[in-house]
Design a protein around this motif. Sequence first.
Motif, short mmCIF file in Angstrom:
data_model
loop_
_atom_site.label_atom_id
_atom_site.label_comp_id
_atom_site.label_asym_id
_atom_site.label_seq_id
_atom_site.Cartn_x
_atom_site.Cartn_y
_atom_site.Cartn_z
N ARG A 50 -24.08 9.95 4.18
CA ARG A 50 -25.21 9.57 4.66
C ARG A 50 -26.19 8.80 3.68
O ARG A 50 -27.08 8.05 4.04
CB ARG A 50 -25.88 10.97 4.90
N ALA A 84 -15.33 9.11 6.49
CA ALA A 84 -16.65 9.09 7.19
C ALA A 84 -17.59 8.43 5.87
O ALA A 84 -17.45 8.31 4.76
CB ALA A 84 -17.14 10.61 7.14
N THR A 130 -22.95 4.70 11.38
CA THR A 130 -22.39 6.24 12.02
C THR A 130 -21.78 7.00 11.01
O THR A 130 -20.84 6.55 10.41
CB THR A 130 -21.35 5.91 13.24
N THR A 131 -22.24 8.10 10.80
CA THR A 131 -21.95 9.01 9.61
C THR A 131 -21.32 10.39 10.20
O THR A 131 -21.21 11.33 9.69
CB THR A 131 -23.37 9.42 8.84
N SER A 132 -20.61 10.40 11.38
CA SER A 132 -19.96 11.35 11.98
C SER A 132 -18.48 11.67 11.20
O SER A 132 -18.37 10.81 10.33
CB SER A 132 -19.33 10.81 13.33
N ARG A 133 -18.32 13.02 11.01
CA ARG A 133 -17.33 13.28 10.25
C ARG A 133 -15.92 12.92 10.66
O ARG A 133 -14.83 12.95 10.19
CB ARG A 133 -17.27 15.01 10.39
N PHE A 134 -15.95 12.13 11.92
CA PHE A 134 -14.85 11.73 12.62
C PHE A 134 -14.59 10.22 12.00
O PHE A 134 -13.77 9.36 12.73
CB PHE A 134 -14.97 11.90 14.22
N ARG A 144 -16.51 6.20 11.59
CA ARG A 144 -17.43 5.31 12.08
C ARG A 144 -16.99 4.60 13.38
O ARG A 144 -17.59 4.06 14.36
CB ARG A 144 -17.55 4.12 10.90
N SER A 193 -21.99 1.37 14.91
CA SER A 193 -20.75 1.79 14.37
C SER A 193 -21.00 1.85 12.75
O SER A 193 -20.46 2.90 12.28
CB SER A 193 -19.64 0.91 14.82
N PRO A 238 -15.54 7.48 17.13
CA PRO A 238 -16.51 7.80 18.11
C PRO A 238 -16.81 6.79 19.17
O PRO A 238 -16.95 7.04 20.38
CB PRO A 238 -17.77 8.16 17.41
N TRP A 239 -16.91 5.49 18.82
CA TRP A 239 -17.21 4.41 19.58
C TRP A 239 -15.81 3.99 20.42
O TRP A 239 -16.23 3.57 21.59
CB TRP A 239 -17.67 3.11 18.85
#
Length: 424
Positions: free
Chosen positions: A217, A214, A94-98, A100, A91, A103-104
């Motif tokens: 990266r 977010a 995590t670099t998701s736009r949603f 860290r 987590s 998503p988990w």
Amino acid sequence: MTHSSAADSGVSPTTHSVLAEPTTPVGYGWTAGLSLATLAVFMAFMTPIQILLPLQLERIDPQGKNDALSLVTGLGALVAVLANPLAGAWSDRTTSRFGRRRPWIVGGALAGAAGLVFTAAQHTVAGVAVGWCLAQAGLNAMLAGVTTPVADRVPLAQRAQVSGWTGLMQSFGLVLGALLTTLVVTGVGSGYATLAVLTVVLALPFVLRHGEPALPRELRPAFDARAFARSFWVSPRRHPDFGWAWLTRFLINLGNALGTLYLFYFLADAVRYADPGTGVLILTVVYTLCAAVTAIPAGVLSDRVGRRKSFVVLCSLVMTAAALLLALVHTWPAALAAAAVLGAGYGIYLAVDQALVTQVLPEAADRAKDLGVINIANSGPQVLAPALASPVIAHLGGYTGLYAAAAAVTLLGGLLVGRIRSVS
């Protein structure tokens, strides 16, 4: 609670670094959403342990129910020990736009729900063990997502108060689950299915309504397997306060695990309560109401005076007294009184200890991983407690010995919190 005018998000992604210490107070909606997600994960954790697994295993193996429950819960807790910090570490990366954490939370809820449904369909001890391990893996991924936002987004002066609300959901989760599985949905299979649905549904408001920054990266370090593995060891020599916080939480949770693991069988075999399932529900309601009375006021007071350790010592003394009462008097009125006292102490603990822990985390970039390591002190006792409890009951004084041991380790945990130096 201080109300935030910034769309209940707590932190503005455009004006604050994802790793910065939070300064903007979170709002009511943010706290409510996180509390619902916390309610979901603990309802899915605790209701099977207290109600569904004992009933299911008693039907599968009536003579070996104690050993079967110890095996299943111990294996599940072992999975939790591994899954929670691993999910937390990923987590953090995590670099998701949603964001860290969200998503988990969603992925863990779906995986945990699938594990609960699988467990419901099993008719052997081995099958139940596999299903519960699958559920624990998913639910601990979800737990990694719901525990870290307090450290990520809540300023220090508000942290114990918010922790009081989210911590209280641990107890409400068991109450709601017990109500559903003993009064509304009375079948074991339908109980698991109901929990599975609610785990996902209650997680959605926080995930869908409250954004989070977010992780760019460029801030994610290059993956190195050896460095990643080494990161799970947080040296108590380099970070002594983190080590003492871990140990005190482990001991207090070990005392709690020793005291609650066999509650269903304690009511049936020692108290001789006619309907132990209903008895567990009544005790849980009393416990939760008393925790609700103390959790939020203790959190508010702790934030105002800026002190944590004295509250943890106080709650350990109160919880020790409850365990001693269960050790010495095996009657229903004594059990009710012990539930009230234990709830009052645990309410203080839920609010203040979580705030204390967030103040001793070594690195901002590793908050979820380090909280996952801390959470081993929650799940680890679930592994150790069955191994300790079964021989204590058999050879060291039965339930009197069990609850005396719970009192001793709880008291020790509270006293050792004084070794933490960086938190007052």
